[in-house]
Design an enzyme around this catalytic site. Structure first.
Site, PDB file in Angstrom:
ATOM      1  N   LEU A  91       0.859  -1.179   0.000  1.00  0.00           N
ATOM      2  CA  LEU A  91       0.000   0.000   0.000  1.00  0.00           C
ATOM      3  C   LEU A  91       0.896   1.230   0.000  1.00  0.00           C
ATOM      4  O   LEU A  91       1.879   1.288   0.747  1.00  0.00           O
ATOM      5  CB  LEU A  91      -0.895   0.031   1.246  1.00  0.00           C
ATOM      6  CG  LEU A  91      -2.121  -0.882   1.275  1.00  0.00           C
ATOM      7  CD1 LEU A  91      -2.793  -0.795   2.640  1.00  0.00           C
ATOM      8  CD2 LEU A  91      -3.110  -0.524   0.178  1.00  0.00           C
ATOM      9  N   ASP A  92       0.571   2.217  -0.826  1.00  0.00           N
ATOM     10  CA  ASP A  92       1.325   3.469  -0.820  1.00  0.00           C
ATOM     11  C   ASP A  92       1.223   4.115   0.560  1.00  0.00           C
ATOM     12  O   ASP A  92       0.254   3.871   1.296  1.00  0.00           O
ATOM     13  CB  ASP A  92       0.767   4.437  -1.858  1.00  0.00           C
ATOM     14  CG  ASP A  92       1.006   3.961  -3.279  1.00  0.00           C
ATOM     15  OD1 ASP A  92       1.956   3.186  -3.482  1.00  0.00           O
ATOM     16  OD2 ASP A  92       0.237   4.359  -4.174  1.00  0.00           O
ATOM     17  N   PRO A  93       2.187   4.960   0.933  1.00  0.00           N
ATOM     18  CA  PRO A  93       2.116   5.640   2.233  1.00  0.00           C
ATOM     19  C   PRO A  93       0.800   6.385   2.458  1.00  0.00           C
ATOM     20  O   PRO A  93       0.280   6.400   3.570  1.00  0.00           O
ATOM     21  CB  PRO A  93       3.303   6.609   2.186  1.00  0.00           C
ATOM     22  CG  PRO A  93       4.297   5.906   1.320  1.00  0.00           C
ATOM     23  CD  PRO A  93       3.475   5.220   0.258  1.00  0.00           C
ATOM     24  N   MET A  94       0.230   6.992   1.414  1.00  0.00           N
ATOM     25  CA  MET A  94      -1.018   7.737   1.597  1.00  0.00           C
ATOM     26  C   MET A  94      -2.225   6.811   1.741  1.00  0.00           C
ATOM     27  O   MET A  94      -3.287   7.233   2.202  1.00  0.00           O
ATOM     28  CB  MET A  94      -1.251   8.710   0.444  1.00  0.00           C
ATOM     29  CG  MET A  94      -1.842   8.090  -0.799  1.00  0.00           C
ATOM     30  SD  MET A  94      -2.686   9.303  -1.872  1.00  0.00           S
ATOM     31  CE  MET A  94      -4.178   9.615  -0.960  1.00  0.00           C
ATOM     32  N   ALA A  95      -2.077   5.555   1.353  1.00  0.00           N
ATOM     33  CA  ALA A  95      -3.190   4.606   1.420  1.00  0.00           C
ATOM     34  C   ALA A  95      -3.297   4.002   2.817  1.00  0.00           C
ATOM     35  O   ALA A  95      -2.314   3.898   3.548  1.00  0.00           O
ATOM     36  CB  ALA A  95      -3.012   3.515   0.384  1.00  0.00           C
TER      37      ALA A  95
END
Length: 358
Positions: free
Chosen positions: A43-47
Site C-alpha cells: 500500500l502506498d504511504p497515503m493509502a
C-alpha cells in the site's frame, strides 16, 4: 528473543495513512518480536487499510495471496489532476470552467468502468522498466512508455457525490466516494484518473482504504497503535504478575506472554487461511511426498471433498490441496502441508509436494 510465533500464520494489519508498507510491518515485527515477517501487497504511504502480514514460512504464500481480488473504499475530487494521480502530487492541470455535470452522468460514467479492461500503470509506481522503478524515473522528470495490463473492475457500489457550496473557495471541487472490487494489479489512482478523463474535467484520488483481500476483511484487522498499546499493557502485567497465581505457576512468564500476544494480534495459523480443499494421505505416502517423490491417487480420493469438484472434469493439473496425516501416537488428524497435481493420466492423479510442506 522470546519465541512468540513458533508456527506459521497470518496477522491482519490495518495500516494507517502516512507510513510505508515496509515501515508498518517492520514496526509490527519489533512490537510482537517475530523472527520473520513479510506482506502480500504493498500500500502506498497515503493509502490505508488491510495488509496481510505473513509470519515465518507463511511468507511462501506471498505470491498466492497477492493474486486475490481486492476491495477498496475510494475518495476523489473533480476539477484538477496531479503528476501522481493523487492528492500528494503536484497539480499539473486544472479545469478552469464551471463543472456542469449532472449526478446521473457522473454515476453512469463511473459505472461504465465496471468491466474487464486494459489499464496503463501510473508513472509514480513501483513497477520496473529495464531494471528501474517508474517512480524513480518520474522523480527525475523522465516519463517512459508503460505496457498496458489486463485488469477487471468487477464491482462498483455506493457511489456518493458531494457538491460544495457555490460560495465556498473551492466551489469547483466535486467530491465523490465509492467502493470497488478489482483484480490484483489494478491501480485505483489510474482508475480515478481515467474517470476524470472520461468526464473531461480531470480527477484526483484523495483517499484510499483497502477493505478486503479475498475473503479477509479489515474488520478483523488490528492497527499498529492498538497492538503496541495492548502489548505494552501486557508487559507491565507480566512484570507485576497480577493475574491468577495458579495460572502463572503452570507456565513461564515468556510462554504466557507469547500466548497472549498471539491473541492480541489475532494470529491465525496458515492451515485455516488457505482456500484449498483438504485430502487425507497415508503416513507412507506422506513420507514419499516429503522426500520429493511423486505419489499416485485415483479420482475416488477426491469425490467426497466437495460437490463443486466431485466431477472428473473439475479436477485439473496444478490444482493445490491441503494434506492431512493421521498421527500414529495421538491418532489425531494433522495438517502437513500443500500438494499439487502434476498430471492426470486416465483415472490416476499424480501428486507432488508444493513449496510449503512440513
Amino acid at each position: 528473543m522470546e519465541k512468540n510465533f513458533t508456527k506459521d500464520g497470518l496477522i491482519l494489519l490495518n495500516k494507517s495513512r502516512g507510513i510505508s508498507s515496509f515501515g508498518a510491518i517492520s514496526h509490527l515485527k519489533r512490537v510482537i518480536k517475530a523472527k520473520k515477517v513479510g506482506h502480500a501487497g504493498t500500500l502506498d504511504p497515503m493509502a490505508e487499510g488491510l495488509m496481510i502480514v505473513m509470519i515465518n514460512d507463511a511468507t511462501k504464500f506471498s505470491g498466492d495471496l497477492m493474486k486475490k481480488d481486492k476491495e477498496y473504499y475510494v475518495e476523489m475530487e473533480l476539477g484538477y489532476k496531479t503528476d501522481t494521480y493523487d492528492s500528494e502530487g503536484t497539480i499539473i492541470e486544472k479545469y478552469e470552467s464551471e463543472i456542469n455535470i449532472s449526478n446521473s452522468k457522473i454515476i453512469k460514467t463511473i459505472n461504465s468502468f465496471k468491466r474487464k479492461m486494459k489499464q496503463v500503470p501510473p508513472m509514480y509506481s513501483a513497477i520496473k522498466v529495464k531494471g528501474q522503478k517508474l517512480c524513480d524515473l518520474a522523480r527525475k522528470g523522465i516519463e517512459v512508455e508503460r505496457a498496458e495490463r489486463n485488469v477487471n473492475i468487477s464491482e462498483i457500489r455506493e457511489i456518493k457525490i458531494i457538491r460544495p457550496d457555490k460560495n465556498s473557495e473551492n466551489s469547483q471541487n466535486i467530491k465523490i466516494s465509492f467502493y470497488t472490487k478489482v483484480s490484483s494489479g489494478t491501480y485505483i489512482r489510474s482508475l480515478v484518473y481515467d474517470i476524470g478523463e472520461e468526464l473531461g474535467v480531470f480527477a484526483t484520488m484523495t483517499r484510499l482504504v483497502r477493505t478486503k483481500i479475498g475473503r479477509l476483511d479489515i474488520e478483523d484487522a488490528i492497527t499498529l497503535e492498538k497492538a503496541e498499546a495492548e502489548i505494552g499493557k501486557l508487559k507491565k502485567l507480566v512484570e507485576a504478575k497480577r493475574e491468577n497465581e495458579s495460572f502463572w505457576t503452570t507456565k513461564s512468564d515468556a510462554a504466557i506472554r507469547a500466548e497472549k500476544i498471539r491473541e492480541i494480534v489475532c494470529f491465525v495459523e496458515i492451515e485455516y487461511i488457505l482456500d484449498y480443499y483438504g485430502i487425507n494421505v497415508s503416513n507412507e505416502k506422506y513420507g514419499r511426498l516429503k522426500n520429493g517423490m511423486t505419489v499416485i491417487d485415483t479420482f475416488k480420493k477426491f469425490e467426497n471433498i466437495s460437490k463443486k469438484i466431485n466431477k472428473r472434469e473439475n479436477i485439473r493439473e496444478n490444482q493445490k490441496f491441503k494434506i492431512y496425516v493421521r498421527n500414529r501416537d495421538t491418532n489425531k488428524r494433522e495438517f502437513r502441508g500443500i500438494v499439487k497435481i502434476t498430471s492426470i493420466r486416465g483415472d490416476r492423479i499424480y501428486l507432488k509436494r508444493d513449496k510449503y510442506f512440513l
